[in-house]
Design an enzyme around this catalytic site. Structure first.
Site, mmCIF file in Angstrom:
data_model
loop_
_atom_site.group_PDB
_atom_site.id
_atom_site.type_symbol
_atom_site.label_atom_id
_atom_site.label_comp_id
_atom_site.label_asym_id
_atom_site.label_seq_id
_atom_site.Cartn_x
_atom_site.Cartn_y
_atom_site.Cartn_z
ATOM 1 C CG HIS A 64 -1.737 -1.172 1.412
ATOM 2 N ND1 HIS A 64 -2.688 -1.557 0.494
ATOM 3 C CD2 HIS A 64 -1.761 -2.111 2.383
ATOM 4 C CE1 HIS A 64 -3.256 -2.667 0.900
ATOM 5 N NE2 HIS A 64 -2.717 -3.039 2.039
ATOM 6 C CD GLU A 100 -3.209 -3.777 5.467
ATOM 7 O OE1 GLU A 100 -3.988 -3.065 4.813
ATOM 8 O OE2 GLU A 100 -2.892 -4.929 5.135
ATOM 9 C CG HIS A 116 0.704 -6.749 3.231
ATOM 10 N ND1 HIS A 116 1.050 -5.561 2.638
ATOM 11 C CD2 HIS A 116 -0.648 -6.760 3.252
ATOM 12 C CE1 HIS A 116 -0.041 -4.877 2.342
ATOM 13 N NE2 HIS A 116 -1.091 -5.596 2.693
ATOM 14 N NE ARG A 171 -4.545 -8.203 -7.305
ATOM 15 C CZ ARG A 171 -5.565 -7.747 -8.024
ATOM 16 N NH1 ARG A 171 -5.467 -7.619 -9.344
ATOM 17 N NH2 ARG A 171 -6.679 -7.408 -7.444
#
Ligand code: ZN
Length: 314
Positions: A98, A116, A173, A193
């Site tokens: 991200h 996150e 991740h 991605r």
């Protein structure tokens, strides 16, 4: 007196999702490929409806815009800052990364970046998780990705129930099939991605975002950034564990045996019930429910046997 804000979750069907959101949490899910339950969200791609009380039927985003008094000092942000979801991965998720706020603002229409934190609710014995990568320099990163040396590139480590991971922007991740987790994140839906195990979806590979990934991946990976949960308060009634804290939020777990009283102060608090049943200030609650304790609510009294995860903005 302010009232608790109970929310109706929004469900997301995904190619990798399963049916455990129903089996474990009892949710009515749209299909056996349901990957995500957005329990607390005011994001445009899944804006939760208030389930009961004076604001029943309103969206959380509208409460955010029109009732600033409920949200404390973070109410000056343009958007509700956090998003809490439960993820059920039947299949491996693609390897992703991200952006931070600055990159997302510049390249993704002013969106927030995404920081996150994962709490692992369940996984099969022997499951691994992808956190970080093994490239030492930017040049090695570029070569590993271009030459598709994925085995060498991704850093896999064992995972078990109760583990906590902090995924900062730039951290590569992915979770593997069989993992069920609760994610606390910034309210953002921007994911790049990097690699999708060369899988096909509807006969073709899903789009990769190699350029953006190369822009945002942190090199080298810093394994020291992972949180160490610690018990903040313990008594006969229960135990509060600090799970993780970052520049955007603090995340904690409460395991209540009989009862727990706490004043959560001047910020609002997101709560997701993971286990058990009981009451919160007289209102019955059970596993799978999500609600917000407004800012300056005063003392909140939990009764029963309950495990929950909470978060507050920073
Ligand atoms: Zn992610």
């Amino acid at each position: 007196m302010k009232q608790l804000i109970f929310l109706k979750p929004v469900f997301k069907e995904t190619v990798w999702g399963g049916s455990r959101l129903q089996e474990v949490f009892g949710y009515k899910i749209p299909s056996n490929h349901t990957g995500e339950c957005w329990g607390i969200s005011a994001h445009k791609n899944g804006d939760c409806e208030v389930a009961s009380g004076p604001w029943a039927g309103q969206r959380l985003s509208s409460l955010w815009r029109n009732h600033k008094e409920l949200f404390g000092s973070s109410a000056n942000h343009e958007e509700f800052p956090l998003l809490v979801k439960i993820i059920d991965a039947r299949e491996d998720l693609s390897i992703q990364v991200h952006p931070d706020d600055a990159y997302a603002a510049a390249h993704e229409n002013g969106s927030l970046g995404k920081m996150e934190c994962w709490y692992i609710l369940d996984c099969e014995p022997g499951t691994t998780i992808v956190i970080g990568h093994n490239a030492r320099t930017q040049e090695e990163l570029r070569r590993m990705i271009q030459e598709k040396r994925w085995k060498e590139f991704i850093r896999q480590i064992p995972v078990k129930k109760g583990d906590v991971f902090r995924i900062d922007p730039g951290c590569v991740h992915a979770i593997k099939g069989g993992t069920l987790l609760l994610e606390t994140q910034q309210s953002s839906d921007i994911t790049y991605r990097v690699y999708d195990y060369d899988r096909l979806s509807d006969g073709k590979p899903r789009e990769l975002h190699i350029k953006q990934s190369l822009d945002v991946i942190q090199v080298p990976f810093d394994s020291g950034a992972q949180p160490t949960p610690w018990v903040e308060r313990e008594c006969s009634g229960g135990r509060k564990t600090l799970l993780a804290s970052c520049s955007r939020y603090t995340c904690f777990k409460l395991d209540i045996n009989t009862s727990w009283r706490e004043d959560f102060g001047q910020e609002f608090t997101n709560v997701s019930i993971l286990e058990g049943e009981g009451c919160v200030d007289g209102t019955p609650v059970a596993k799978g429910q999500h609600f917000i304790i407004p800012a300056d609510y005063g003392e909140c009294r939990f009764e029963g046997q309950l495990s929950l995860i909470g978060s507050q903005p920073r």
